[in-house]
Design a protein around this motif. Structure first.
Motif, PDB file in Angstrom:
ATOM      1  N   ASP A  65       0.871  -1.321   0.483  1.00  0.00           N
ATOM      2  CA  ASP A  65      -0.106   0.070  -0.305  1.00  0.00           C
ATOM      3  C   ASP A  65       1.068   1.391  -0.254  1.00  0.00           C
ATOM      4  N   ASN A  66       2.212   0.819   0.363  1.00  0.00           N
ATOM      5  CA  ASN A  66       3.159   2.355   0.574  1.00  0.00           C
ATOM      6  C   ASN A  66       3.788   2.494  -0.831  1.00  0.00           C
ATOM      7  N   TYR A  67       3.211   2.127  -2.165  1.00  0.00           N
ATOM      8  CA  TYR A  67       3.787   2.818  -3.048  1.00  0.00           C
ATOM      9  C   TYR A  67       2.576   2.896  -3.970  1.00  0.00           C
ATOM     10  N   LYS A  68       3.407   3.782  -4.978  1.00  0.00           N
ATOM     11  CA  LYS A  68       2.039   3.764  -5.934  1.00  0.00           C
ATOM     12  C   LYS A  68       2.311   3.805  -7.546  1.00  0.00           C
ATOM     13  N   VAL A  69       1.246   2.984  -8.052  1.00  0.00           N
ATOM     14  CA  VAL A  69       1.768   2.934  -9.044  1.00  0.00           C
ATOM     15  C   VAL A  69       1.759   3.550 -10.648  1.00  0.00           C
ATOM     16  N   LEU A  70       2.327   4.161 -10.848  1.00  0.00           N
ATOM     17  CA  LEU A  70       1.880   4.409 -12.090  1.00  0.00           C
ATOM     18  C   LEU A  70       1.861   4.193 -13.566  1.00  0.00           C
ATOM     19  N   PHE A  71       0.730   5.362 -14.197  1.00  0.00           N
ATOM     20  CA  PHE A  71       1.161   5.043 -15.642  1.00  0.00           C
ATOM     21  C   PHE A  71       1.043   6.327 -16.558  1.00  0.00           C
ATOM     22  N   MET A  72       2.342   6.528 -17.137  1.00  0.00           N
ATOM     23  CA  MET A  72       3.668   7.317 -17.585  1.00  0.00           C
ATOM     24  C   MET A  72       3.572   7.332 -19.155  1.00  0.00           C
ATOM     25  N   GLN A  73       4.458   8.124 -19.722  1.00  0.00           N
ATOM     26  CA  GLN A  73       4.626   7.981 -20.993  1.00  0.00           C
ATOM     27  C   GLN A  73       6.155   8.448 -21.274  1.00  0.00           C
ATOM     28  N   GLY A  74       6.717   7.932 -22.635  1.00  0.00           N
ATOM     29  CA  GLY A  74       7.853   8.566 -22.513  1.00  0.00           C
ATOM     30  C   GLY A  74       9.339   7.091 -22.702  1.00  0.00           C
ATOM     31  N   GLY A  75       8.798   5.700 -22.204  1.00  0.00           N
ATOM     32  CA  GLY A  75       9.114   4.988 -22.721  1.00  0.00           C
ATOM     33  C   GLY A  75      10.574   4.786 -21.587  1.00  0.00           C
ATOM     34  N   ALA A  76      11.342   3.547 -21.659  1.00  0.00           N
ATOM     35  CA  ALA A  76      12.768   3.587 -20.177  1.00  0.00           C
ATOM     36  C   ALA A  76      13.141   4.428 -19.970  1.00  0.00           C
ATOM     37  N   ILE A  77      13.873   4.616 -21.687  1.00  0.00           N
ATOM     38  CA  ILE A  77      14.626   5.923 -21.885  1.00  0.00           C
ATOM     39  C   ILE A  77      13.960   6.829 -21.556  1.00  0.00           C
ATOM     40  N   GLY A  78      12.727   7.152 -21.588  1.00  0.00           N
ATOM     41  CA  GLY A  78      12.664   8.550 -20.853  1.00  0.00           C
ATOM     42  C   GLY A  78      12.737   8.711 -19.189  1.00  0.00           C
ATOM     43  N   ASP A 216       7.861   7.694  -0.082  1.00  0.00           N
ATOM     44  CA  ASP A 216       8.652   8.448   1.005  1.00  0.00           C
ATOM     45  C   ASP A 216       9.832   8.642  -0.614  1.00  0.00           C
ATOM     46  N   LEU A 217       9.633   8.372  -1.374  1.00  0.00           N
ATOM     47  CA  LEU A 217      10.534   9.264  -2.633  1.00  0.00           C
ATOM     48  C   LEU A 217       9.982  10.138  -3.539  1.00  0.00           C
ATOM     49  N   LEU A 218       8.570  10.208  -3.189  1.00  0.00           N
ATOM     50  CA  LEU A 218       8.075  11.270  -4.259  1.00  0.00           C
ATOM     51  C   LEU A 218       7.781  13.040  -3.783  1.00  0.00           C
ATOM     52  N   GLY A 219       8.211  13.825  -4.502  1.00  0.00           N
ATOM     53  CA  GLY A 219       8.058  15.523  -3.903  1.00  0.00           C
ATOM     54  C   GLY A 219       9.907  15.774  -3.873  1.00  0.00           C
ATOM     55  N   GLN A 220      10.426  15.052  -4.285  1.00  0.00           N
ATOM     56  CA  GLN A 220      12.046  15.334  -4.343  1.00  0.00           C
ATOM     57  C   GLN A 220      12.485  16.057  -5.601  1.00  0.00           C
TER      58      GLN A 220
END
Ligand SMILES: *Cc1c(COP(=O)(O)O)cnc(C)c1O
Length: 365
Positions: A65-78, A216-220
Motif C-alpha cells: 500500500d505504501n507504493y504508487k503505481v503510475l501510468f506514464m509516457q516516455g518509455g524506459a529511455i525517458g 517516501d521517494l515522491l516530492g523531491q
C-alpha cells in the motif's frame, strides 16, 4: 489469416485472446457506443478501465500500500532522465550497476543530472555475468542504486533478488529497470524503491510506461523537472495530470486479466521456466549452436544464441521466416540470434523453434 510465431524483443507478441477481445470491442466498448480510443480519459467508462488495470497490476505484483503505481509516457529511455530528475535530490549522486547495453545507457543519461558512481560492472566478462551483490562497492550516501534486472539485448537476467539489506545498505533505495521481465516471475516489491518498465515487452502496446514507486521517494523532484514527469504531480492526479496513453492502458488491463486466468505471476513463471529449459536444453545439447551468457545468468525472456558458422546466419533467418518463425535476428550490437519468449509466447511456439533449429542443424551441420 495466418499468424507467425513472433520472437520480437519488443514491441512483442500479445496473447491472441486479448487481441480478439480488443477487436470485438473496437467499435463499441460495453455498449458505450464508442471505442476506448475515442473516450474521454476523464469519463466514467475510461476511469473504470484505468482503475481496474491498476488494481489488477497491484494484485499481480502484490504491490504494498505504501507504493504508487503510475501510468506514464516516455518509455524506459525517458525514465533514464526522469528518475535522476526525481530522485537525485540534494545528494546529487547515484550508484549504477552495469550489466549490459541498457544499464550502460541509463548511466550515460544520468551523468547529465548528477554525479554517477559505478558500484559494479561485468564489462570485463563482456557482460555475460552479473556481479555478485557482495562485490558491489556503493558510495557513502547515494540517492539511489540503479540496476537493470533483465538485459534484453545481451540476454542476461539477475539470478538473485536485489536486496541491499544483505550487504548492510538497506537505507539506499534500489531502482530497477524491469522492462523486459516484469510480470514474468515474482518480485518482492518491498525490496525496491522504484521499479519501472516500458509496456511493449511483456504487457501491451508501446507508449505506456509503468512506474511503481515508494511513497517516501515522491516530492523531491528537481525544480526544472517537467511537471508531467514529476512523480508527485502524476501520483496526485491519479496518472491523469496529462492525457495518459488510454488505449495502451486498456490493452494492458486486458493482458492483466489474461495473466490472472493463467494463474497469475506464479502460474506464468512455471510456464516460463518450462519454455526456457526447453530452449536452453536444446542449445546446450547441439554443437551447431552456442550460447555466451554464463549459464547462471541466462534470461528466461530473451534467449541469445549464435550459429557456430556465422556465414549461415542469413540462410538461418530466411529458413526460419519460411517456417513461420519471425524476428529472430539478434540486436546489431551483439549479433547472432535472439528469441524473445515473453509471457505471451506459448510452449508450442518454443517447441516449433526448437524443431526448426534441430532440422536446420541436421541439414547444414
Ligand atoms: C526496451 C527496453 C528499454 C527501452 O525502452 P523504450 O520504451 O524504447 O524507451 C529500456 N530498458 C530495457 C531493459 C528494455 O528492454
Amino acid at each position: 489469416m495466418s499468424r507467425v510465431w513472433n520472437f520480437s524483443a519488443g514491441p512483442a507478441a500479445l496473447p491472441e485472446e486479448v487481441l480478439r477481445q480488443a477487436a470485438e470491442e473496437m467499435l463499441d466498448w460495453h455498449g458505450a457506443g464508442m471505442g476506448v480510443m475515442e473516450m474521454s480519459h476523464r469519463g466514467k467508462e475510461f476511469v473504470s478501465i484505468a482503475e481496474a488495470a491498476e488494481a489488477d497490476l497491484r494484485e499481480l505484483m502484490a504491490v504494498p500500500d505504501n507504493y504508487k503505481v503510475l501510468f506514464m509516457q516516455g518509455g524506459a529511455i525517458g525514465e533514464n532522465a526522469i528518475i535522476p530528475l526525481n530522485l537525485m535530490g540534494s545528494k546529487g549522486r547515484a550508484d549504477y550497476v552495469l550489466t549490459g547495453s541498457w544499464s550502460v545507457k541509463s548511466r550515460k543519461e544520468a551523468l547529465r543530472y548528477g554525479d554517477v558512481h559505478v558500484a559494479a560492472t561485468s564489462e570485463a566478462s563482456g557482460y555475460t555475468t552479473v556481479p555478485p551483490m557482495e562485490s558491489w562497492q556503493l558510495s557513502p550516501d547515494p540517492a539511489y542504486l540503479f540496476t537493470c534486472t533483465n538485459e534484453t539485448i545481451g540476454g542476461l537476467e539477475y539470478p538473485f533478488e536485489v536486496d541491499l539489506a544483505r550487504i548492510g545498505r538497506a537505507e539506499v533505495p534500489v531502482v530497477a529497470d524491469v522492462s523486459s521481465h516484469i510480470l514474468s516471475r515474482p518480485v518482492d516489491v518491498s525490496k525496491y524503491g522504484l521499479l519501472f518498465g516500458g509496456a511493449q515487452k511483456n504487457i501491451g502496446p508501446a507508449g505506456l510506461t509503468i512506474v511503481v514507486v515508494r511513497d517516501d521517494l515522491l516530492g523531491q523532484a528537481a525544480p526544472h523537472c517537467p511537471s508531467a514527469f514529476d512523480y508527485k504531480t502524476v501520483a496526485e492526479a491519479g496518472s491523469m495530470y496529462n492525457t495518459p496513453p488510454t488505449y495502451a492502458i486498456y490493452i494492458a488491463g486486458l493482458v492483466f486479466q489474461w495473466l490472472k486466468r493463467q494463474g497469475g505471476v506464479a502460474g506464468i513463471e512455471r510456464r516460463n521456466i518450462a519454455k526456457a529449459e526447453l530452449l536452453y536444453g536444446f542449445l546446450d545439447g547441439c554443437e551447431f549452436y552456442e550460447t555466451r551468457v554464463d549459464a547462471s545468468c541466462r534470461s528466461r525472456m530473451n534467449v541469445t544464441f549464435f550459429l557456430r558458422d556465422e556465414s549461415l546466419n542469413d540462410a538461418f533467418l530466411a529458413a526460419a521466416k519460411e517456417a513461420g518463425l519471425a524476428q529472430l535476428k539478434g540486436h546489431k550490437s551483439v549479433g547472432g540470434m535472439r528469441a524473445s519468449i515473453y509471457n505471451a509466447m506459448p510452449l508450442e511456439g518454443v517447441q516449433a523453434l526448437v524443431d526448426f533449429m534441430r532440422d536446420f542443424a541436421a541439414r547444414k551441420g
